[in-house]
Design a protein around this motif. Structure first.
Motif, short mmCIF file in Angstrom:
data_model
loop_
_atom_site.label_atom_id
_atom_site.label_comp_id
_atom_site.label_asym_id
_atom_site.label_seq_id
_atom_site.Cartn_x
_atom_site.Cartn_y
_atom_site.Cartn_z
N PHE A 217 26.22 2.45 38.89
CA PHE A 217 24.94 3.13 38.68
C PHE A 217 25.11 4.44 37.91
CE2 PHE A 217 24.04 0.34 42.22
CZ PHE A 217 22.75 -0.08 41.97
N LEU A 218 26.32 4.77 37.51
CA LEU A 218 26.54 6.00 36.77
C LEU A 218 26.20 5.82 35.30
CD1 LEU A 218 29.95 7.18 38.29
CD2 LEU A 218 27.70 8.16 38.72
N GLY A 219 25.72 6.88 34.69
CA GLY A 219 25.48 6.86 33.25
C GLY A 219 24.16 6.22 32.87
N GLY A 220 24.03 5.86 31.61
CA GLY A 220 22.80 5.29 31.11
C GLY A 220 22.84 5.17 29.60
N GLN A 221 21.67 5.01 29.00
CA GLN A 221 21.58 4.90 27.55
C GLN A 221 20.57 5.91 27.03
OE1 GLN A 221 20.44 1.60 28.99
NE2 GLN A 221 22.34 0.46 28.91
N ILE A 222 20.69 6.23 25.75
CA ILE A 222 19.74 7.11 25.09
C ILE A 222 19.26 6.43 23.81
CG2 ILE A 222 21.61 8.39 23.99
CD1 ILE A 222 19.77 10.85 24.00
N ILE A 223 17.94 6.42 23.60
CA ILE A 223 17.38 5.80 22.41
C ILE A 223 16.29 6.70 21.84
CG2 ILE A 223 17.85 3.45 23.21
CD1 ILE A 223 14.81 3.21 23.80
N ASN A 224 16.00 6.48 20.55
CA ASN A 224 14.89 7.15 19.88
C ASN A 224 13.69 6.21 19.91
OD1 ASN A 224 14.52 8.67 16.55
ND2 ASN A 224 13.35 8.96 18.42
N ILE A 232 16.02 8.79 27.91
CA ILE A 232 17.28 8.67 28.64
C ILE A 232 17.07 7.67 29.77
CG2 ILE A 232 19.06 9.86 29.95
CD1 ILE A 232 18.08 12.46 28.59
N ASN A 233 17.75 6.56 29.67
CA ASN A 233 17.61 5.49 30.66
C ASN A 233 18.74 5.59 31.68
OD1 ASN A 233 16.55 2.92 31.68
ND2 ASN A 233 18.48 2.07 30.95
N ASN A 234 18.45 6.15 32.86
CA ASN A 234 19.42 6.19 33.95
C ASN A 234 19.39 4.86 34.69
OD1 ASN A 234 20.54 8.94 33.94
ND2 ASN A 234 18.42 9.55 34.27
N TYR A 235 20.55 4.24 34.88
CA TYR A 235 20.59 2.92 35.50
C TYR A 235 19.93 2.89 36.88
CZ TYR A 235 24.26 2.02 32.01
OH TYR A 235 24.97 1.88 30.85
N HIS A 236 20.03 3.98 37.61
CA HIS A 236 19.66 3.98 39.03
C HIS A 236 18.21 4.37 39.28
CE1 HIS A 236 19.67 8.35 38.82
NE2 HIS A 236 20.82 8.25 38.15
N SER A 237 17.48 4.80 38.27
CA SER A 237 16.20 5.49 38.50
C SER A 237 15.01 4.71 37.97
CB SER A 237 16.24 6.88 37.85
OG SER A 237 15.01 7.53 38.02
N ASP A 238 13.94 4.66 38.75
CA ASP A 238 12.68 4.11 38.27
C ASP A 238 12.14 4.94 37.11
OD1 ASP A 238 9.94 2.64 38.65
OD2 ASP A 238 9.46 4.77 38.80
N SER A 239 12.38 6.24 37.15
CA SER A 239 11.85 7.13 36.12
C SER A 239 12.73 7.12 34.87
CB SER A 239 11.77 8.57 36.65
OG SER A 239 10.85 8.65 37.71
N ILE A 240 12.09 7.24 33.72
CA ILE A 240 12.78 7.45 32.46
C ILE A 240 12.57 8.90 32.05
CG2 ILE A 240 12.96 6.77 30.04
CD1 ILE A 240 11.67 4.12 30.78
N GLU A 241 13.65 9.60 31.81
CA GLU A 241 13.54 10.97 31.32
C GLU A 241 13.38 10.93 29.81
OE1 GLU A 241 15.73 15.27 32.13
OE2 GLU A 241 16.88 13.42 32.30
N PHE A 242 12.44 11.73 29.28
CA PHE A 242 12.30 11.76 27.83
C PHE A 242 12.17 13.18 27.32
CE2 PHE A 242 7.95 11.23 29.39
CZ PHE A 242 7.20 12.11 28.62
N PHE A 243 12.65 13.35 26.09
CA PHE A 243 12.67 14.64 25.43
C PHE A 243 11.78 14.56 24.20
CE2 PHE A 243 14.62 17.50 22.22
CZ PHE A 243 14.51 18.71 22.89
N ASN A 244 10.78 15.44 24.13
CA ASN A 244 9.89 15.48 22.98
C ASN A 244 10.52 16.33 21.89
OD1 ASN A 244 7.69 16.33 21.17
ND2 ASN A 244 6.36 15.27 22.64
N ILE A 245 10.82 15.71 20.75
CA ILE A 245 11.50 16.41 19.67
C ILE A 245 10.66 17.56 19.13
CG2 ILE A 245 12.48 16.13 17.36
CD1 ILE A 245 12.96 13.17 18.12
N ASN A 246 9.35 17.41 19.14
CA ASN A 246 8.46 18.43 18.59
C ASN A 246 8.28 19.62 19.53
OD1 ASN A 246 8.01 16.84 16.27
ND2 ASN A 246 6.41 15.69 17.31
#
Length: 383
Positions: A217-224, A232-246
């Motif tokens: 469950f460690l780590g994850g993926q990052i996509i645009n 940021i897709n954390n394997y263990h979490s229902d939530s997806i963290e996202f960063f707004n570039i603007n």
């Protein structure tokens, strides 16, 4: 040789029945897959196939690319396939040894374009940049809080390169069975390609502070996605963290599966090779893949999880069901997230090995469909 065929009616019926059963069990409104085609492609004679290949998807202009990797005696092979021709002739080999070699075993990679291929070696605080001719064009050496590895829990590879900043998933070489691991390590880092500055970018959620996560469950993926977001897709979490570039702000969005029992972290160390660790992998959702589809302007997120009917089963009972090949024990859910963060759900009666988007639908491969001389893909058309 490339050809399509309709999937047999029996398999379509299996999908329909699976979705109907799930609708009765869960409070999620599952959609129906409108159509499925099979796609047969002659296997490449120049590529060394492996049972658990690492892979990546990448969209350049109007073309979707699927990159499959393997290692042989010479180095790292990359089979680069586009969704128009499905041509299997584009195979490059990046040498492991010699002046251009990456010098370690099992590197991770990020294919940015045909002339910019980043390799992340195991246990070296370096990033290697190669061109289409397998020539090493630059080495980025950096200092960090620990000796870095790059996320290889799952086979999906990648990163994001924006304005000379490379966003990458990381797992340091330290003891994950320490209660301080999630406090002192981070899911993602950034590497500035202009000055080699390596910085922490995103860590584990606060609820996991002083808790232990099994290594699966460690780590994850990052996509645009959606032009202005980094997910940021954390394997263990229902939530997806996202960063707004603007706006330069972090936020979160729920995948809408909070009704499932999610892993909150353990208070005691665990043997990651033990039966107990296997049961944890079965009992809690693992969001193991994520990708962006520019053709439908949607994010696809895949989840493996236990059927809620078995939530109250003991560890021993779950293992018995697994040993008895109970087809209803585990489920696979495809979560489709739109640009306004709306969600649609599809129950899949198979485990996805890898997937990539096309103009005609979502192309996936599953391990249960294999031929000796051909790769077999499914093309899913979603409502």
């Amino acid at each position: 040789m490339l050809n399509y065929q309709k999937l047999p009616i029996l398999f379509l019926l299996l999908i329909t029945l699976s979705c109907q059963d799930s609708n009765k069990i869960e409070n999620i409104n599952y959609q129906k897959i409108s159509d499925i085609d099979t796609l047969f492609v002659d296997k490449s004679q120049n590529f060394t196939y492996s049972p658990m290949p690492r892979w990546q998807t990448r969209i350049l202009q109007d073309t979707s690319y699927f990159i499959l990797s393997a290692t042989n005696g010479e180095g790292l092979q990359l089979l680069i396939i586009d969704n128009y021709t499905f041509d299997y002739k584009n195979v490059i080999t990046i040498p492991q040894y010699g002046p251009n070699g990456f010098k370690t075993n099992s590197p991770s990679f990020y294919w940015h374009n045909s002339d910019s291929i980043f390799l992340f070696p195991t246990s070296l605080n370096k990033v290697f940049l190669y061109n289409r001719n397998s020539e090493l064009t630059h080495t980025y050496s950096f200092d960090s809080e620990a000796i870095m590895s790059f996320d290889t829990n799952e086979q999906q590879q990648g990163g994001v390169l924006l304005d000379s900043i490379l966003y990458i998933n990381t797992i340091p070489h330290s003891n994950p069975n320490s209660l301080q691991f999630t406090s002192n390590t981070y899911v993602t880092h950034t590497l500035n390609l202009n000055n080699n500055e390596f910085k922490v970018w995103s860590g584990y959620p606060k609820k996991h502070i002083n808790r232990i996560l099994p290594t699966s469950f460690l780590g994850g993926q990052i996509i645009n996605a959606f032009d202005s977001l980094l997910l940021i897709n954390n394997y263990h979490s229902d939530s997806i963290e996202f960063f707004n570039i603007n706006s330069r702000k972090f936020e979160k969005v729920s995948a809408g599966m909070t009704g499932y029992n999610h892993l909150e972290g353990l208070k005691k160390p665990i043997d990651n090779r033990s039966v107990n660790s296997l049961v944890i992998q079965l009992k809690y959702p693992n969001y193991y893949k994520i990708l962006f589809d520019p053709y439908s302007n949607s994010v696809y997120r895949f989840s493996r999880h236990i059927n809620p009917n078995y939530d109250n089963y003991s560890d021993g009972e779950i293992l018995n069901e697994l040993e008895n090949n109970n087809s209803k024990l585990l489920q696979n859910t495809l979560i489709v997230i739109g640009p306004k963060l709306t969600k649609r759900y599809y129950q899949l009666p198979f485990n996805i090995e890898y997937a990539f988007p096309s103009k005609d639908g979502l192309i996936v491969q599953i391990s249960s469909l294999e031929l000796e001389d051909k790769d077999v893909y499914l093309m899913l058309r979603l409502n």
